[in-house]
Motif scaffolding. Structure first.
Motif, short mmCIF file in Angstrom:
data_model
loop_
_atom_site.label_atom_id
_atom_site.label_comp_id
_atom_site.label_asym_id
_atom_site.label_seq_id
_atom_site.Cartn_x
_atom_site.Cartn_y
_atom_site.Cartn_z
N PRO A 260 0.83 -1.19 0.00
CA PRO A 260 0.00 0.00 0.00
C PRO A 260 0.87 1.25 0.00
CG PRO A 260 0.21 -0.78 2.24
CD PRO A 260 1.09 -1.66 1.38
N GLY A 261 0.24 2.36 -0.48
CA GLY A 261 0.92 3.64 -0.47
C GLY A 261 -0.10 4.76 -0.31
N HIS B 204 8.20 13.32 -8.93
CA HIS B 204 8.29 12.15 -9.82
C HIS B 204 8.06 12.56 -11.28
CE1 HIS B 204 8.94 8.54 -7.47
NE2 HIS B 204 7.96 8.81 -6.63
N GLU C 74 9.80 12.29 7.40
CA GLU C 74 10.29 11.04 6.82
C GLU C 74 9.49 10.70 5.55
OE1 GLU C 74 9.98 6.91 8.73
OE2 GLU C 74 12.07 7.51 8.97
N GLY D 57 0.39 7.70 -2.28
CA GLY D 57 0.47 8.46 -3.51
C GLY D 57 1.11 7.61 -4.60
N LEU D 58 0.93 8.03 -5.85
CA LEU D 58 1.57 7.33 -6.97
C LEU D 58 1.58 8.28 -8.17
CD1 LEU D 58 2.74 4.43 -7.50
CD2 LEU D 58 0.55 3.86 -8.53
N GLU E 298 5.10 13.51 -5.20
CA GLU E 298 4.54 12.98 -6.46
C GLU E 298 4.85 13.91 -7.64
OE1 GLU E 298 3.78 10.02 -6.31
OE2 GLU E 298 3.53 9.90 -4.15
#
Ligand code: K1U
Ligand code: ZN
Length: 170
Positions: free
Chosen positions: A43-44, A140, A91, A46-47, A137
């Motif tokens: 699980p996360g 990224h 973190e 954000g993506l 994000e």
């Protein structure tokens, strides 16, 4: 909904600047739904599209702690309009560097413009974990990873740790 493969460092797509989305089509909406399913499964919280092999400016975020309180955000062409002078250390982790965490300094609050799933222009103001996740994000989309905010020494330490973990698992 199909789960997508999450690319890991050092995949070259993770270092590329993603292309803007010209029109929010059904394909983009499907991509965001698949990204959300993949993010929840990880699980996360954000993506970004480049993490699933699609070099387009699309991100999803959901800070919900459990399934019952889900509140997914779908952001197309997100851009930081304003960032606070105040910076905070928090973190961070990254699904493209599994099980690696580090403290990163970033602006405490941001204002972000984006298009929603219908293509409408929107803005969001965020602080705390949401501001953190949005910045991570959006980075990224510019080929920037959280380890790029660290000293060379700390970055190398994390990359070596990741390699070692992979060798142990293989
Ligand atoms: O972009 C990504 O790789 C996703 C990343 C987002 C993120 C995490 C922490 C700070 C900033 C951005 C993650 O979701 S890593 C996994 C994680 O943090 C988490 C997983 C389950 C529950 C809560 C958090
Ligand atoms: Zn990440």
């Amino acid at each position: 909904m199909p789960l997508l493969q999450i690319l890991q460092v050092p995949h070259p797509l993770l270092k590329r600047v993603a292309a803007p989305v010209e029109r929010v089509t059904d394909d983009i909406r499907r991509l965001m739904d698949d990204m959300l399913a993949t993010m929840y499964a990880a699980p996360g919280i954000g993506l970004a599209a480049p993490q699933v092999g699609v070099s387009r400016r699309v991100i999803v975020v959901d800070l919900a702690k459990d399934e019952t309180s889900r509140a997914p955000l779908r952001l197309v062409n997100p851009a930081v309009l304003w960032a606070s002078e105040e910076q905070v250390i928090m973190e961070e982790g990254c699904l493209s560097l599994p099980d690696q965490f580090a403290e990163v300094r970033r602006p405490a609050a941001v204002k972000v413009s984006y298009q929603d799933e219908s293509g409408a222009a929107r803005e969001i103001e965020a602080d705390g974990m949401l501001a953190r996740c949005l910045q991570h994000e959006i980075d990224h989309l510019d080929g920037v990873l959280f380890i790029d905010h660290l000293s060379l020494l700390r970055r190398q330490m994390i990359l070596r740790r990741l390699e070692k973990a992979r060798r142990v698992r293989a």
